[in-house]
Structures are given as structure tokens and as C-alpha cells.
Motif scaffolding. Structure first.
Motif, PDB file in Angstrom:
ATOM      1  N   GLN A 233      61.697  24.719  67.977  1.00 33.60           N
ATOM      2  CA  GLN A 233      61.505  23.751  66.924  1.00 33.60           C
ATOM      3  C   GLN A 233      62.683  23.994  66.045  1.00 33.60           C
ATOM      4  OE1 GLN A 233      59.023  21.285  66.804  1.00 33.60           O
ATOM      5  NE2 GLN A 233      58.639  22.016  68.872  1.00 33.60           N
ATOM      6  N   ILE A 234      63.264  22.971  65.485  1.00 32.31           N
ATOM      7  CA  ILE A 234      64.474  22.838  64.529  1.00 32.31           C
ATOM      8  C   ILE A 234      63.768  22.584  63.062  1.00 32.31           C
ATOM      9  CG2 ILE A 234      66.399  21.670  63.812  1.00 32.31           C
ATOM     10  CD1 ILE A 234      67.098  20.929  66.557  1.00 32.31           C
ATOM     11  N   ALA A 235      63.725  23.792  62.340  1.00 31.96           N
ATOM     12  CA  ALA A 235      63.035  23.676  60.944  1.00 31.96           C
ATOM     13  C   ALA A 235      63.974  22.656  60.198  1.00 31.96           C
ATOM     14  CB  ALA A 235      63.554  24.914  60.242  1.00 31.96           C
ATOM     15  N   THR A 236      62.952  21.920  59.533  1.00 31.12           N
ATOM     16  CA  THR A 236      63.481  20.764  58.569  1.00 31.12           C
ATOM     17  C   THR A 236      62.959  21.134  57.188  1.00 31.12           C
ATOM     18  OG1 THR A 236      61.388  19.478  59.034  1.00 31.12           O
ATOM     19  CG2 THR A 236      63.393  19.036  60.417  1.00 31.12           C
ATOM     20  N   LEU A 237      63.875  20.621  56.297  1.00 29.95           N
ATOM     21  CA  LEU A 237      63.708  20.868  54.879  1.00 29.95           C
ATOM     22  C   LEU A 237      62.746  19.704  54.342  1.00 29.95           C
ATOM     23  CD1 LEU A 237      67.295  21.902  53.736  1.00 29.95           C
ATOM     24  CD2 LEU A 237      65.247  23.342  54.422  1.00 29.95           C
ATOM     25  N   THR A 238      61.660  19.949  53.458  1.00 26.40           N
ATOM     26  CA  THR A 238      60.619  19.147  53.235  1.00 26.40           C
ATOM     27  C   THR A 238      61.353  18.416  51.865  1.00 26.40           C
ATOM     28  OG1 THR A 238      58.823  20.590  53.855  1.00 26.40           O
ATOM     29  CG2 THR A 238      58.423  18.811  52.170  1.00 26.40           C
ATOM     30  N   PRO A 239      61.360  17.002  51.829  1.00 25.33           N
ATOM     31  CA  PRO A 239      61.975  16.347  50.719  1.00 25.33           C
ATOM     32  C   PRO A 239      60.920  16.703  49.568  1.00 25.33           C
ATOM     33  CG  PRO A 239      61.616  14.924  52.495  1.00 25.33           C
ATOM     34  CD  PRO A 239      60.926  16.409  52.968  1.00 25.33           C
ATOM     35  N   LEU A 240      61.719  16.629  48.215  1.00 24.74           N
ATOM     36  CA  LEU A 240      60.950  16.688  46.963  1.00 24.74           C
ATOM     37  C   LEU A 240      61.386  15.205  46.242  1.00 24.74           C
ATOM     38  CD1 LEU A 240      59.428  18.026  44.845  1.00 24.74           C
ATOM     39  CD2 LEU A 240      61.661  19.038  44.016  1.00 24.74           C
ATOM     40  N   SER A 241      60.426  14.410  46.284  1.00 30.77           N
ATOM     41  CA  SER A 241      60.467  13.121  45.724  1.00 30.77           C
ATOM     42  C   SER A 241      60.089  13.163  44.276  1.00 30.77           C
ATOM     43  CB  SER A 241      59.696  12.157  46.373  1.00 30.77           C
ATOM     44  OG  SER A 241      59.879  11.960  47.684  1.00 30.77           O
ATOM     45  N   ILE A 242      61.039  12.720  43.237  1.00 32.52           N
ATOM     46  CA  ILE A 242      60.723  12.669  41.679  1.00 32.52           C
ATOM     47  C   ILE A 242      60.949  11.274  41.357  1.00 32.52           C
ATOM     48  CG2 ILE A 242      61.736  15.139  41.363  1.00 32.52           C
ATOM     49  CD1 ILE A 242      64.314  13.937  40.477  1.00 32.52           C
ATOM     50  N   GLU A 243      59.835  10.926  40.525  1.00 32.34           N
ATOM     51  CA  GLU A 243      59.835   9.501  40.431  1.00 32.34           C
ATOM     52  C   GLU A 243      60.292   9.489  38.807  1.00 32.34           C
ATOM     53  OE1 GLU A 243      59.358   5.830  39.442  1.00 32.34           O
ATOM     54  OE2 GLU A 243      58.446   6.455  41.380  1.00 32.34           O
ATOM     55  N   LEU A 244      61.229   8.495  38.432  1.00 27.27           N
ATOM     56  CA  LEU A 244      61.912   8.654  37.210  1.00 27.27           C
ATOM     57  C   LEU A 244      61.135   7.890  36.079  1.00 27.27           C
ATOM     58  CD1 LEU A 244      65.687   8.424  38.447  1.00 27.27           C
ATOM     59  CD2 LEU A 244      64.387  10.583  37.936  1.00 27.27           C
ATOM     60  N   THR A 245      60.457   6.956  36.529  1.00 23.87           N
ATOM     61  CA  THR A 245      59.664   6.001  35.915  1.00 23.87           C
ATOM     62  C   THR A 245      58.643   7.047  34.827  1.00 23.87           C
ATOM     63  OG1 THR A 245      58.470   5.132  37.490  1.00 23.87           O
ATOM     64  CG2 THR A 245      60.347   3.911  36.718  1.00 23.87           C
TER      65      THR A 245
ATOM     66  N   GLY B  15      54.254  13.103  43.592  1.00 26.98           N
ATOM     67  CA  GLY B  15      53.026  12.617  43.322  1.00 26.98           C
ATOM     68  C   GLY B  15      52.114  13.149  42.215  1.00 26.98           C
ATOM     69  N   GLN B  16      52.761  14.626  41.811  1.00 21.41           N
ATOM     70  CA  GLN B  16      51.876  15.395  40.578  1.00 21.41           C
ATOM     71  C   GLN B  16      52.829  15.083  39.250  1.00 21.41           C
ATOM     72  OE1 GLN B  16      49.216  16.879  41.357  1.00 21.41           O
ATOM     73  NE2 GLN B  16      49.212  16.154  43.379  1.00 21.41           N
ATOM     74  N   ARG B  17      52.197  14.853  38.197  1.00 25.18           N
ATOM     75  CA  ARG B  17      52.636  14.721  36.798  1.00 25.18           C
ATOM     76  C   ARG B  17      53.629  15.818  36.801  1.00 25.18           C
ATOM     77  NH1 ARG B  17      50.496  11.634  32.709  1.00 25.18           N
ATOM     78  NH2 ARG B  17      51.897  12.566  31.562  1.00 25.18           N
ATOM     79  N   ALA B  18      54.693  15.595  36.033  1.00 23.04           N
ATOM     80  CA  ALA B  18      55.541  16.674  35.736  1.00 23.04           C
ATOM     81  C   ALA B  18      56.011  16.563  34.365  1.00 23.04           C
ATOM     82  CB  ALA B  18      56.768  16.316  36.908  1.00 23.04           C
ATOM     83  N   ALA B  19      56.560  17.935  33.777  1.00 19.94           N
ATOM     84  CA  ALA B  19      57.153  17.685  32.519  1.00 19.94           C
ATOM     85  C   ALA B  19      58.459  16.983  32.538  1.00 19.94           C
ATOM     86  CB  ALA B  19      57.383  19.105  32.185  1.00 19.94           C
ATOM     87  N   PHE B  20      58.779  15.969  31.496  1.00 18.33           N
ATOM     88  CA  PHE B  20      59.929  15.307  31.488  1.00 18.33           C
ATOM     89  C   PHE B  20      61.110  16.404  31.623  1.00 18.33           C
ATOM     90  CE2 PHE B  20      63.311  13.575  29.013  1.00 18.33           C
ATOM     91  CZ  PHE B  20      63.469  12.163  29.767  1.00 18.33           C
ATOM     92  N   GLN B  21      61.169  17.070  30.581  1.00 17.43           N
ATOM     93  CA  GLN B  21      62.383  18.080  30.623  1.00 17.43           C
ATOM     94  C   GLN B  21      62.603  18.710  31.993  1.00 17.43           C
ATOM     95  OE1 GLN B  21      59.539  18.072  28.596  1.00 17.43           O
ATOM     96  NE2 GLN B  21      60.299  18.616  26.284  1.00 17.43           N
ATOM     97  N   SER B  22      61.422  19.327  32.594  1.00 22.15           N
ATOM     98  CA  SER B  22      62.072  19.856  33.852  1.00 22.15           C
ATOM     99  C   SER B  22      62.531  18.974  34.772  1.00 22.15           C
ATOM    100  CB  SER B  22      60.447  20.655  34.374  1.00 22.15           C
ATOM    101  OG  SER B  22      60.381  21.793  33.599  1.00 22.15           O
ATOM    102  N   LEU B  23      61.806  17.801  34.965  1.00 14.79           N
ATOM    103  CA  LEU B  23      62.326  16.611  35.867  1.00 14.79           C
ATOM    104  C   LEU B  23      63.748  16.187  35.424  1.00 14.79           C
ATOM    105  CD1 LEU B  23      60.043  14.298  37.568  1.00 14.79           C
ATOM    106  CD2 LEU B  23      62.155  13.306  36.692  1.00 14.79           C
ATOM    107  N   TRP B  24      63.807  16.260  34.273  1.00 19.72           N
ATOM    108  CA  TRP B  24      65.141  15.624  33.760  1.00 19.72           C
ATOM    109  C   TRP B  24      66.414  16.631  34.157  1.00 19.72           C
ATOM    110  CZ3 TRP B  24      69.383  17.250  31.005  1.00 19.72           C
ATOM    111  CH2 TRP B  24      70.145  16.290  30.474  1.00 19.72           C
ATOM    112  N   LEU B  25      66.057  17.990  34.073  1.00 22.50           N
ATOM    113  CA  LEU B  25      67.139  18.969  34.273  1.00 22.50           C
ATOM    114  C   LEU B  25      67.275  18.720  36.085  1.00 22.50           C
ATOM    115  CD1 LEU B  25      68.859  21.119  34.012  1.00 22.50           C
ATOM    116  CD2 LEU B  25      66.963  22.883  33.787  1.00 22.50           C
ATOM    117  N   LEU B  26      66.210  18.796  36.622  1.00 26.48           N
ATOM    118  CA  LEU B  26      66.345  18.702  38.146  1.00 26.48           C
ATOM    119  C   LEU B  26      67.213  17.466  38.539  1.00 26.48           C
ATOM    120  CD1 LEU B  26      66.008  19.869  41.052  1.00 26.48           C
ATOM    121  CD2 LEU B  26      63.805  18.443  40.748  1.00 26.48           C
ATOM    122  N   ALA B  27      66.987  16.228  37.819  1.00 23.61           N
ATOM    123  CA  ALA B  27      67.575  15.038  38.120  1.00 23.61           C
ATOM    124  C   ALA B  27      69.352  15.078  37.729  1.00 23.61           C
ATOM    125  CB  ALA B  27      67.193  13.761  37.436  1.00 23.61           C
TER     126      ALA B  27
END
Length: 559
Positions: A3-15, A22-34
Motif C-alpha cells: 500500500q502506498i501511503a497517501t497524505l490526508t488533505p486538510l481543507s480550510i474554509e475561508l468564509t 468541517g470543524q470551527r477554527a480560530a480565525f488567527q490560527s487559520l489565517w496563519l496557516l493560509a
């Protein structure tokens, strides 16, 4: 099949409300990641603290925002790196330095991040709008709002003061005399000028440049503690802001740190810092393409190799010879870099260093080196004198350039180098020695003899030393500890040689007061020279410092 390991995507919603998978995220943390994702894809890969200010935090809450963000990153199972070296694995980084930034995403992690707007892939314009990059760019384009690193009309005053400081440093006016400060009408010292430049600095780069120059001045003054404080301030300035010329500033910060280590005679640390700089991707690039930086690096590396070669010459001749050869090679590269950058001041420093290195190597039996063989192993003393004369000639042909104290010190040591009486000889025996006089040194200089003009080079060595000490005492020059002590000892030696024991005693008294500021190895040199090379009658009146209780085997330095 495996089996070839695949990296799980991390989807961040900007709106709003922002979310991660799908889980609520702190704006500052999500902003820094983006912001890190955007930097990885479209910029240089690094997000500095200055990028956060005004967007998600002010200066007082930055540390709190960063700590919260990294807790969220851990919960989202995404690795984020920090520091200048983006090749490091985040799991091996020092967490205590995390809050200083800069921040970055490893390539594999950046590929996992998916930025969405209402569930679909975000466009580049939408990402820029979310991050505030478009409004920031628009603000800088408004009339009356030049870019932060633009040249302003008022900058001329800053650059004038910076040049005044550098010129004062070249002339030896490093700081005002201790008593009374600068007199009315006298030019400002280098330290005064650079501090005034600091009050005129209008950009982050100018402020960082002032800090760097302050560190360099304190290092030249022999105050490593102050120099290191300014280097720490420079590091904070570079880490906290987008500073133009950051790679250059980082490279010079490393070199000045290595100089501090060398001044403290911590040769392994000095060489480690220089080696790390050469191997660093960003700083190594500056080293290759910036001749001023290359000069500083090569000159200091050569000095470290010279010291190591002299230290090993008695016990490990092959290693010492290899180090001596490398030292001369690096001095040659430093000289080439100095002329590449059209810096006669830099060239005169390395020319003197090269001449003294050749003479010192010869003194410890390391004269049979390939670097010295191109003209058939000519007389080493003649070669050394000519390099130092070339240095002095360069000083005289540079507008406003002060004369080098090291050139006088080196030549006075060379002139008495063959005088090796028994320890504490009688005064008559001491005075019977025949050191080379300035006229003989001029003859050895050959075509460069015109460097030794009568105004700066009197007919007797005792007067050469006295003139430079008078400049120091009057505040016209400010010689750091080792240079000042060297001038005092040379004056004492030559004053005793002409029979002026009273003048010799006065210089030795001043030398005794100045010795505590030197590092132990330099103090040991003067202690040995005082005990062993001066006449018994003088030693009886001017008691030398005690030798260390447990004397280790050391290489006898020129003296």
C-alpha cells in the motif's frame, strides 16, 4: 501489492465562520496557516512576525496568538516549521524559539492544505483578499504612501551620518575621549555619529544597519559584551520584520559574532560560526556574491587558521603547516575580495595580516610553505616588511584614512625579532642588541619605502611608538585594548634600549593598569615578554605581573 501511503488533505474554509475539515477554527490560527500556504506557493516560503501585526494581532499579543495557533496545528495534525532554515524537520526544532518565527510549511504539508470558499477551491484573488494582501498592496500604491523601504528625501541626513561614522572608524576615532567627551569643533566619533544616524533612521533596514554598525564598533573597541548585546538586538530586528537586505544582515551578524569569539580567543567557536555560515544556503549565497562579506569571512578565517597553526607548530608540524598554508591562501582571497569591492581600507588590513603571518610562520619553523615558494623562498623578513609597507602605502593613499597602529606594532616587533638575549639580561647586554632601525626597514621595503614618510615615521622606534601613544592619550585616535597594550610594551622596550628607563617604567605602569581588560592568552604574552625580554634593572623597578601558577607548555610568540 504494498500500500502506498497517501497524505490526508486538510481543507480550510475561508468564509465566515472559518473551519478546518468541517470543524470551527480560530480565525488567527487559520489565517496563519493560509498565510504560510500562500507564502509557500507564491513567495519565498517564510512568514515573519511583521506579517501578523495589524492583520491578526498587535505586538503585545503576538506570542499568545502563535501559541494558540500551534496548539491548533497539532490538533489538525499538520506540521509547521519555524526559523530561517526551511530544510530542517519541524520535529527537531527548538520550541523555545518558536514565538520568534519566521514560520513555514514543509513542502509535503503545504500540498495537504486545500483552501476553500463556500466549499469550492479558492481563487488566488480570494486568498489574497482573505489575507488582506490586496488591501495592503493598494495602500502602498496610494499617493503619499511610498513602500516601506523606499528612499525618502530626508534619508540623505541618515546616510550622511552613517558615512561619517564609517569614516571616523577608519580614522581611528572610535569613541570620544573618556574625560570630557568631544571638544567643541572637533569631529564626532564613530560611536557618536552612528547613534545620531539611529535617530534619523526611517526604515527597518536603516535601523538594522545602525545596530549592525554599533556591534562592529563595540567589537573593534574590544567590548565583546556590548557587541553581543547589539547582535542580539539585530537578530530580533531581522526576525520581527521584513527587512530589506536580510540575508546580508544575517551574514554580517554571523561574522561579527565570529569576530567576538576570535577576540575572546575561542577559536573553535569562531571557526564553527564561519563554517556554519558558509554551509547555510542563504548566507553561503551572500558569501559567494558579496565581495565585502567575502573579504570579512576570508580574512577572519585566515586569522583563525594562523592562530591555530602557531599554537600547533611545536607539537604537530604537519597539521600546523597545513593550517599555515590555508591561512595564507585565505588572506590572498580576502585581498582579492577587497580590491573587487574597491575597498582600500579592507585591502590595507589584509595586506598587513598577510605580512605578519609570513613572518610569524617563519619564526616557528613554518616558512617552507607552497604559498611562499613562488619566488624561490625569498627572505621572509623582507617579504613581511613589503606587505606591511604596502598596507601603510594604502593608508596614505586613501582620503581621510588614518594610519594603522598595527603596522607600527608589527614593524617594531619584526625589527627586534632577532634580538634574543638570555631572560632578564643586564642593561648593558640589552642595549648591545641591534634591532633594525626604521631606515633599515625602509630599505627592506624596497619600492614601497615611500610609505614611511618622516611625518608619521620618525627616525627612532621609541618616537614612532610615542607619537601613536600621544594620539591615543589626546583622543585623536582610540586604540582598543590589545593595540594600546602592544604600543605601551613596544615603547617600553625601545625606551629601555635607548637608555631611558624612566620613560620605560611609565609605559609599563600604564601597561599594568591596562592588562586586566585583555583575555588570558593575551595577558600571558605580555607577562612572558615583560619577565623575559626586558633588562633586569628595569624589571627590578617595574615589577612584572606574576606568571600563572601552573604554567602550561605554550608557543613563544614573537616578542
Amino acid at each position: 501489492m504494498p500500500q502506498i501511503a497517501t497524505l490526508t488533505p486538510l481543507s480550510i474554509e475561508l468564509t465566515s465562520p472559518q473551519s478546518a475539515n468541517g470543524q470551527r477554527a480560530a480565525f488567527q490560527s487559520l489565517w496563519l496557516l493560509a498565510r504560510m500556504k500562500h507564502a509557500h506557493d507564491a513567495e519565498g516560503g517564510l512568514v515573519r512576525l511583521a506579517d501578523l501585526r495589524g492583520e491578526v494581532s498587535d505586538a503585545s499579543t503576538l506570542r499568545m496568538v502563535v501559541s494558540r495557533a500551534f496548539r491548533d496545528f497539532k490538533a489538525w495534525n499538520i506540521e509547521v516549521g519555524w526559523g530561517e532554515d526551511t530544510q530542517r524537520e519541524p520535529r527537531f526544532l527548538n520550541a523555545e524559539r518558536r514565538s520568534q518565527g519566521p514560520f513555514w510549511l514543509p513542502p509535503a504539508e503545504a500540498r495537504r492544505v486545500r483552501m476553500l470558499v463556500s466549499g469550492r477551491a479558492a481563487t488566488a484573488a480570494e486568498v489574497a483578499s482573505f489575507l488582506g494582501l490586496r488591501s495592503r498592496k493598494a495602500r502602498t500604491a496610494e499617493p503619499g504612501s511610498p513602500p516601506p523601504d523606499a528612499v525618502h528625501l530626508q534619508d540623505a541626513a541618515f546616510w550622511k551620518q552613517l558615512v561619517a561614522s564609517q569614516q571616523a572608524a577608519r580614522q581611528g576615532r572610535l569613541m570620544a575621549p573618556v574625560a570630557g567627551g568631544s571638544t567643541a569643533g572637533s569631529p564626532a566619533s564613530a560611536l557618536e555619529s552612528i547613534r545620531l544616524a539611529g535617530t534619523l533612521a526611517a526604515t527597518d533596514f536603516q535601523r538594522a544597519l545602525v545596530t549592525l554598525n554599533e556591534a562592529m564598533l563595540w567589537r573593534r573597541l574590544g567590548d565583546n559584551e556590548q557587541a553581543r548585546r547589539r547582535l542580539q538586538a539585530l537578530k530580533k530586528q531581522r526576525l520581527a520584520h521584513h527587512v530589506a537586505g536580510n540575508d546580508y544582515l544575517g551574514a554580517m551578524e554571523c561574522i561579527v559574532s565570529a569576530w567576538c569569539a576570535y577576540t575572546a580567543r575561542d577559536l573553535p567557536l569562531a571557526q564553527s560560526l564561519l563554517g556554519g555560515m558558509a554551509n547555510d544556503a542563504a548566507r553561503g549565497l551572500v558569501l559567494r556574491h558579496h565581495p565585502d562579506v567575502r573579504f570579512e569571512w576570508c580574512n577572519l578565517w585566515a586569522l583563525v587558521c594562523r592562530s591555530r597553526a602557531l599554537g600547533l607548530s611545536a607539537d604537530d608540524k604537519p597539521t600546523a603547516a597545513a593550517l599555515a598554508e590555508e591561512s595564507l591562501q585565505r588572506f590572498g582571497e580576502a585581498l582579492a575580495a577587497a580590491f573587487e569591492s574597491h575597498s582600500l581600507d579592507a585591502a590595507q588590513h589584509v595586506a598587513a595580516n598577510m605580512g605578519m603571518a609570513a613572518w610569524l610562520f617563519d619564526r616557528v619553523g613554518l616558512s617552507d610553505l607552497p604559498a611562499l615558494a613562488h619566488d624561490g623562498h625569498a627572505d621572509t623578513t623582507r617579504r613581511a616588511v613589503q606587505w606591511i609597507a604596502f598596507s601603510e602605502w594604502l593608508c596614505g593613499h586613501t582620503d581621510g584614512q588614518g594610519r594603522s597602529a598595527w603596522n607600527a606594532i608589527y614593524l617594531m616587533r619584526i625589527a627586534r625579532g632577532h634580538c634574543r638575549p638570555e631572560p632578564q639580561p643586564a642593561l648593558a647586554q640589552f642595549r648591545a642588541q641591534k634591532p633594525l632601525d626604521p631606515a633599515a626597514i625602509s630599505q627592506l621595503a624596497g619600492p614601497l619605502a615611500d610609505a614611511f614618510d618622516a611625518a608619521h615615521w620618525p627616525a627612532r622606534w621609541v618616537e614612532v611608538a610615542q607619537a601613536r601613544l600621544a594620539d591615543h592619550q589626546a583622543g585623536r585616535r582610540r586604540y582598543p585594548g590589545l593595540q594600546h597594550c602592544s604600543l605601551l610594551f613596544e615603547h617600553a622596550w625601545y625606551a629601555a634600549h635607548v637608555g631611558d628607563l624612566k620613560a620605560a617604567e611609565q609605559s609599563l605602569a600604564l601597561l599594568r593598569e591596562a592588562l586586566p581588560q585583555l583575555v588570558p592568552s593575551d595577558r600571558a604574552y605580555f607577562t612572558e615578554s615583560w619577565n623575559d625580554t626586558l633588562p633586569a634593572e628595569l624589571v627590578l623597578e617595574a615589577k612584572p605581573p606574576r606568571r600563572p601558577a601552573a604554567r602550561k607548555k605554550t608557543v613563544r610568540r614573537s616578542g
